[in-house]
Design an enzyme around this catalytic site. Sequence first.
Site, PDB file in Angstrom:
ATOM      1  N   GLN B 195       0.865  -1.179   0.000  1.00 48.14           N
ATOM      2  CA  GLN B 195       0.000   0.000   0.000  1.00 48.14           C
ATOM      3  C   GLN B 195       0.901   1.228   0.000  1.00 48.14           C
ATOM      4  OE1 GLN B 195      -3.675  -0.580  -0.008  1.00 48.14           O
ATOM      5  NE2 GLN B 195      -2.699  -2.466  -0.718  1.00 48.14           N
ATOM      6  N   ALA B 236     -11.726   2.497   4.531  1.00 48.93           N
ATOM      7  CA  ALA B 236     -10.746   1.664   3.825  1.00 48.93           C
ATOM      8  C   ALA B 236      -9.905   2.484   2.845  1.00 48.93           C
ATOM      9  CB  ALA B 236     -11.477   0.538   3.105  1.00 48.93           C
ATOM     10  N   HIS B 237      -9.012   1.798   2.163  1.00 48.43           N
ATOM     11  CA  HIS B 237      -8.050   2.510   1.303  1.00 48.43           C
ATOM     12  C   HIS B 237      -8.723   3.194   0.115  1.00 48.43           C
ATOM     13  CE1 HIS B 237      -6.993  -1.528  -0.928  1.00 48.43           C
ATOM     14  NE2 HIS B 237      -8.269  -1.404  -0.760  1.00 48.43           N
ATOM     15  N   ASN B 238      -8.144   4.343  -0.230  1.00 50.69           N
ATOM     16  CA  ASN B 238      -8.550   5.096  -1.418  1.00 50.69           C
ATOM     17  C   ASN B 238      -9.930   5.729  -1.324  1.00 50.69           C
ATOM     18  OD1 ASN B 238      -6.716   2.588  -2.713  1.00 50.69           O
ATOM     19  ND2 ASN B 238      -6.214   4.662  -3.324  1.00 50.69           N
ATOM     20  N   SER B 256     -12.136   2.605  -1.980  1.00 49.90           N
ATOM     21  CA  SER B 256     -12.389   3.425  -3.162  1.00 49.90           C
ATOM     22  C   SER B 256     -13.788   4.017  -3.210  1.00 49.90           C
ATOM     23  CB  SER B 256     -12.128   2.615  -4.450  1.00 49.90           C
ATOM     24  OG  SER B 256     -10.802   2.153  -4.466  1.00 49.90           O
TER      25      SER B 256
END
Lengths: 350, 350, 350
Positions: B195, B236-238, B256
């Site tokens: 990441q 979460a990521h993004n 995302s």
Amino acid sequence: MVTLAELEEFLGGRLLRGDPATTVSGVAPLQRATPAELAFVADKKYVPRLKDARAGCVLLREAWADDCPVPVLAVDDPYLAYARASRLFEDSPAAPGIHPSAVVDSSVRVPETVQIGAHAVIEAGVELGEGVVIGPGCFIGARVSIGTGTRLMPNVTLYHDVSLGERCRVHASTVIGADGFGFARRPDGWERIAQLGRVLVGDDVDIGASVTIDRGALDDTVIENDVIIDDQVHVAHNCRIGARSALAGCVGIAGSVTVGADCTLAGQVGVSGHLEICDNAHIAGQARVTRSVVAPGGYSSGTPLEPTRQWARNAVRFTQLEALQRRVVELEEALATVQAADESSDSRSE
Amino acid sequence: MVTLAELEEFLGGRLLRGDPATTVSGVAPLQRATPAELAFVADKKYVPRLKDARAGCVLLREAWADDCPVPVLAVDDPYLAYARASRLFEDSPAAPGIHPSAVVDSSVRVPETVQIGAHAVIEAGVELGEGVVIGPGCFIGARVSIGTGTRLMPNVTLYHDVSLGERCRVHASTVIGADGFGFARRPDGWERIAQLGRVLVGDDVDIGASVTIDRGALDDTVIENDVIIDDQVHVAHNCRIGARSALAGCVGIAGSVTVGADCTLAGQVGVSGHLEICDNAHIAGQARVTRSVVAPGGYSSGTPLEPTRQWARNAVRFTQLEALQRRVVELEEALATVQAADESSDSRSE
Amino acid sequence: MVTLAELEEFLGGRLLRGDPATTVSGVAPLQRATPAELAFVADKKYVPRLKDARAGCVLLREAWADDCPVPVLAVDDPYLAYARASRLFEDSPAAPGIHPSAVVDSSVRVPETVQIGAHAVIEAGVELGEGVVIGPGCFIGARVSIGTGTRLMPNVTLYHDVSLGERCRVHASTVIGADGFGFARRPDGWERIAQLGRVLVGDDVDIGASVTIDRGALDDTVIENDVIIDDQVHVAHNCRIGARSALAGCVGIAGSVTVGADCTLAGQVGVSGHLEICDNAHIAGQARVTRSVVAPGGYSSGTPLEPTRQWARNAVRFTQLEALQRRVVELEEALATVQAADESSDSRSE
């Protein structure tokens, strides 16, 4: 910095275009990757975007290579190749050594390849494999065993007798081995049941941040090899999570549940106690699992999102469903009576 | 201790009754506020309770002042005035300085107005604004940037390269910048995707306890200005969370996702990956968001709470809804046939 | 190691068979308990398994004793007896004393029976009862009060002015007393409301890992005696949780909720703000509580787990329930018309 030649060798692909001595220093999405960065295309639908690519190299399937104006490293599985390549550009942990502020019990043998961060606490009888990294502020209870190459991020707590396999990663603030939620009812309150089991975590297990995995009551809680667990997940006492299964964010699993191999539990799934979920079951987000799952496949529960005003009307009707069903049955019976009467009247009139 | 004159100036209101030199030393609910305390009335329905007030001063709208037997500070928005006044009575952090047990990398410039608590760890390249407070036991990874006046409570973990804006607050045990949950499938397990993105948090962001906000895979995870996040939330990521949006306790947002500005996600809302939620969307508690939300307004999902015996019958009927629908369609068709037959028989009999 | 005679005296049971001097060194499930271990049978359905027992002693009801080939300790409530006995075999905390790396404010009187772990931080004005255990890495804010015999596991954070009663246990990474989620809306953002109340926790309260219990805004958040709270639970500001109630994993309770005595909230239950749940209410897992519960008993919400394809069809029908209901009403009306017509035609034809 990695040369394309090194990438080719590391990933086992085929450099179709480009100077093997060219270097890349990072990975970026195709659209914004510069000549100093690696990009990838894993899905055919993005092939048309290749024509504008400026990346130093693109990982893709050989069949798509002609559409790419920049250097290409052809691989069988571009997404997997991207995953492997991404790791070359990651921050590596600091050099081995024990920070002077760490408190390590004198009974613990610390291999020279191990790194122990500031203010970490390691109790008696702990066993540490080669290359283990213990982040700052971690607490490692008595007799814990941590396998070769496993890495704990900061502020992780491992209770006594927990065992982690090799090459695991555990993110910050996660707690492994706290007491399972076990109590016997007394007339005037609750009698706590000592949780005498352990938590056994296999090899190559990845555990997110703020996760809780409780120790067993009598038997152990077991996480098998290659399981991946996202942030904020809760696994209660005496569960067994099968190999390669994935638990997404905020999943909650009650006590004594067995999850099979190769399962996925999407975000916020809840599983009641003492159930079994078979191999290859895939549970959709927020699903409510209150019976064992005995056949592989996809499962869901809940209702779709609706504008609140519309939802409220339907939701009231849900609470009247049994009554609605009865009304339909009564309609069917009444209609059958009418039809029968009509037929007999028809036959009479013929 | 604050005088009513100071309050009047600080809040920009108008002291209608009472000695400007009177002091108050705290805030309390109207019913139990003593003459040494400030109270407030923000809703017309509580105006009748004013007659029993004993508070040292009441914040309220000028129109309600005549109903109040004690000193009154008239303001346009009493709830907002209470919010601002409440901060005058809050515990302030300890004096600036670096606790001798903190481990601060020698590369870090620590302004004299900064406070670093006991056992905190600050890695290389960290940038700290004026007046920053780092609580005891915090871990601040390499190259993190923390803006002026931002305060971290105890045991917070910020991974490397995270950026926090000015005047933010982050509560205990929260983890910002842990790895996003990104893996590529291999036949025999999972290949972890490094990441490589960051987490960028804007100004005036308030983050609760035990929150997790993961770093991006390639791009960054972004929390815009004035966002407020309650305890136990997972981002979460993004993801990108728009300005002034509020995420209540235990919300889980998959990777995302873009949440617009001025949204509210109530407790335990779950959002699936790669969705967009437009500005001014308000999602009710525990809702299950599996499609993008494209129009402002309120949204809900789920079913109402019912006594379990009654719920169980309705829940079974839910699993037969498609069949029930078909039965209704068949009834409609059969009835139409009967009606047609009746009409033709009627016309025949005429 | 405990002798059967000691067990008999401790549990108040009756040793029916076996040498009182025999020792057991642990507890195990009946099927795998060795002669060195204690086992138990709490449910009649497991009595047939007794014939293969090899345990050193089995806790069971006197009526079942003849089925047991090994030593028997007869008790009225074998499960409760097991709970009490299990505690004899638990790891005990280390010896009293203050670890030299702990940072304890000079104003704090530490009884000689107290244990304070490495890197713990204790601020000014804290009061510690006899036998208190503060785990490594804990932060104890100013003026916190901790009653006799209460134990904090590692990395717990107690904010200022929190009060814990006697014999409580708090697991790792839990945060008590963080700010409640209170903000007033400004046109351009949010005005934070200082949270000036406290958290008051009674006696014999058991709190799991990664739990958050927020301090009150003006009044206090209260956890009454004998409450048990599992991992990852969130209790918001100004809640009151009644005596002996149990909150299972991942429960989320919004602000100003009152939960009565002897309630159980199963895993992932969500409760909206400002509600009251009466005594002896039992809420099933993942239920969505948006109205007060005024009668004791069991409550549920949600829909059952189904194969996704089947679920998707039913879920669409849920969003059309109001329309389906109308169609049924129309059918009823149309059928009534047909029936009336038939009757009049019947009477005409007679």
